[in-house]
Scaffold this motif. Structure first.
Motif, PDB file in Angstrom:
ATOM      1  N   LYS A   1       4.460 -43.036 -72.869  1.00  0.00           N
ATOM      2  CA  LYS A   1       3.892 -41.836 -73.482  1.00  0.00           C
ATOM      3  C   LYS A   1       3.457 -42.127 -74.917  1.00  0.00           C
ATOM      4  O   LYS A   1       3.959 -43.043 -75.570  1.00  0.00           O
TER       5      LYS A   1
ATOM      6  N   ILE B   1       1.462 -38.653 -71.178  1.00  0.00           N
ATOM      7  CA  ILE B   1       1.348 -39.936 -70.497  1.00  0.00           C
ATOM      8  C   ILE B   1       0.091 -40.650 -70.998  1.00  0.00           C
ATOM      9  O   ILE B   1      -0.977 -40.058 -71.107  1.00  0.00           O
TER      10      ILE B   1
ATOM     11  N   ASP C   1       0.551 -51.446 -67.639  1.00  0.00           N
ATOM     12  CA  ASP C   1       0.911 -50.202 -66.956  1.00  0.00           C
ATOM     13  C   ASP C   1       0.862 -49.037 -67.938  1.00  0.00           C
ATOM     14  O   ASP C   1       1.671 -48.961 -68.866  1.00  0.00           O
ATOM     15  N   VAL C   2      -0.086 -48.133 -67.732  1.00  0.00           N
ATOM     16  CA  VAL C   2      -0.252 -46.987 -68.635  1.00  0.00           C
ATOM     17  C   VAL C   2       0.247 -45.693 -68.001  1.00  0.00           C
ATOM     18  O   VAL C   2       0.017 -44.610 -68.533  1.00  0.00           O
ATOM     19  N   THR C   3       0.922 -45.808 -66.877  1.00  0.00           N
ATOM     20  CA  THR C   3       1.374 -44.616 -66.144  1.00  0.00           C
ATOM     21  C   THR C   3       2.802 -44.217 -66.474  1.00  0.00           C
ATOM     22  O   THR C   3       3.240 -43.124 -66.092  1.00  0.00           O
ATOM     23  N   THR C   4       3.534 -45.079 -67.169  1.00  0.00           N
ATOM     24  CA  THR C   4       4.950 -44.797 -67.425  1.00  0.00           C
ATOM     25  C   THR C   4       5.288 -44.614 -68.894  1.00  0.00           C
ATOM     26  O   THR C   4       6.408 -44.218 -69.225  1.00  0.00           O
TER      27      THR C   4
ATOM     28  N   GLU D   1      -3.360 -29.626 -72.609  1.00  0.00           N
ATOM     29  CA  GLU D   1      -2.531 -30.817 -72.434  1.00  0.00           C
ATOM     30  C   GLU D   1      -1.895 -31.311 -73.732  1.00  0.00           C
ATOM     31  O   GLU D   1      -0.915 -32.054 -73.691  1.00  0.00           O
TER      32      GLU D   1
ATOM     33  N   HIS E   1      -7.812 -41.405 -70.009  1.00  0.00           N
ATOM     34  CA  HIS E   1      -8.803 -40.644 -69.238  1.00  0.00           C
ATOM     35  C   HIS E   1      -9.616 -39.735 -70.156  1.00  0.00           C
ATOM     36  O   HIS E   1     -10.841 -39.594 -69.991  1.00  0.00           O
TER      37      HIS E   1
ATOM     38  N   GLU F   1      -1.864 -42.661 -69.666  1.00  0.00           N
ATOM     39  CA  GLU F   1      -2.965 -42.636 -68.703  1.00  0.00           C
ATOM     40  C   GLU F   1      -3.875 -41.421 -68.927  1.00  0.00           C
ATOM     41  O   GLU F   1      -5.097 -41.520 -68.830  1.00  0.00           O
ATOM     42  N   LYS F   2      -3.281 -40.271 -69.256  1.00  0.00           N
ATOM     43  CA  LYS F   2      -4.069 -39.060 -69.522  1.00  0.00           C
ATOM     44  C   LYS F   2      -4.893 -39.222 -70.800  1.00  0.00           C
ATOM     45  O   LYS F   2      -6.053 -38.782 -70.863  1.00  0.00           O
ATOM     46  N   GLU F   3      -4.297 -39.830 -71.821  1.00  0.00           N
ATOM     47  CA  GLU F   3      -5.019 -40.043 -73.077  1.00  0.00           C
ATOM     48  C   GLU F   3      -6.207 -40.988 -72.863  1.00  0.00           C
ATOM     49  O   GLU F   3      -7.289 -40.771 -73.409  1.00  0.00           O
TER      50      GLU F   3
ATOM     51  N   TYR G   1      -8.230 -30.571 -71.629  1.00  0.00           N
ATOM     52  CA  TYR G   1      -7.203 -31.470 -72.167  1.00  0.00           C
ATOM     53  C   TYR G   1      -6.812 -31.047 -73.588  1.00  0.00           C
ATOM     54  O   TYR G   1      -5.623 -30.978 -73.926  1.00  0.00           O
TER      55      TYR G   1
END
Length: 296
Positions: free
Chosen positions: A200, A161, A195-198, A154, A167, A163-165, A150
């Motif tokens: 940034k 996104i 919602d953390v998928t949409t 990344e 994770h 969600e990646k942060e 990452y």
């Protein structure tokens, strides 16, 4: 009156509303201010000076147009000065950012060696840990590899996104927990709402809070609690981290790791200049850090 136009425009209105990117509001305020001040000054001139210095055929309109012309010239000078100063500050900030970026990239290049080599080594360790039936170690190695991947690949983008942060944060916590002895009374809680998928966020912006909470909030043979909460509400992020105070230095410190409070404040002022709030406080035996960001 002309001094009022110059100083108000050059040192208050333009810096404030350009920073907030509210150009229309700035134009409206400048125009309204010019007309208002001109009317007031013309009223004073017409009523108190006409009897002493002017002829009777000079009307209020003449005073108004004259003062409006002078005020407009002063306004142009003030705008020119403020815009030039604003441009010079932006150029200086760009140079500072470029120098910091180059310095950071050079430091990173010196420290990362060859990432492919390190990933291959970690893969070998992962395979050997599975072969010798040590699943906990294998899981830790896998998460460590994810952490490195990452950070190396990344985070090249300006934003990732959320969600990646998140994770990445959870991997960091779980890798660290491998260092905690079973007899240590340590609790790390992480809750996510929304919602953390949409949405940034700029990468590696939240890790300083977690890293410092772990560093300062955990002490061997002592009950230690770290609470991490993240909420997304109406495209705004609310992030809070609290850790137990153990009578030692706590909070975000400016250290060589680069994850100190000064560094974090500087990043936030650049990345989210007018859309963030950062607060820290010690309360009821806990050190708390709170960050809010607009993610538009």
């Amino acid at each position: 009156m002309n001094q009022t136009i110059f100083y108000t425009t050059a040192f208050y209105l333009v810096p404030k509303f350009l920073r907030l990117k509210k150009t229309k509001t700035l134009i409206a305020l400048v125009a309204a201010g010019l007309i208002g001040i001109t009317l007031f000054e013309s009223f004073i001139d017409y009523n108190y000076l006409v009897n002493f210095f002017s002829s009777d055929n000079e009307t209020f309109t003449i005073y108004f147009l004259y003062n409006l012309f002078v005020g407009f010239i002063i306004l142009l000078v003030a705008l020119s000065y403020a815009l030039l100063k604003y441009w010079m500050q932006n150029e200086k900030m760009k140079r500072v950012l470029l120098e910091e970026k180059l310095s950071t990239e050079m430091a990173f290049l010196k420290s990362k060696i060859n990432p492919h080599f390190l990933f291959n080594v970690l893969n070998s360790f992962y395979a050997k840990s599975l072969k010798h039936d040590v699943p906990e170690l294998a899981d830790g190695i896998a998460r460590l590899a994810e952490l490195m991947r990452y950070m190396v690949y990344e985070t090249n983008e300006d934003k990732v996104i959320l969600e990646k942060e998140i994770h990445h944060l959870k991997n960091f916590i779980q890798v660290y927990q491998l260092r905690i002895a079973e007899e240590d009374d340590v609790f790390i809680n992480f809750s996510v709402i929304g919602d953390v998928t949409t949405v940034k966020i700029s990468p590696m912006l939240l890790i300083p809070f977690v890293e410092n909470a772990i560093k300062h909030g955990i002490e061997p043979n002592t009950k230690s609690v770290i609470d991490i909460s993240l909420e997304i509400k109406e495209n705004k992020l609310y992030f809070e981290v609290s850790n137990t105070v153990h009578g030692q230095r706590n909070g975000l410190e400016d250290e060589s790791s680069g994850f100190g409070l000064d560094n974090l404040k500087k990043r936030l002022s650049i990345l989210y200049p007018t859309t963030h709030t950062l607060e820290t406080k010690e309360e009821n035996g806990f050190f708390k850090s709170f960050l809010s960001l607009n993610l538009d």
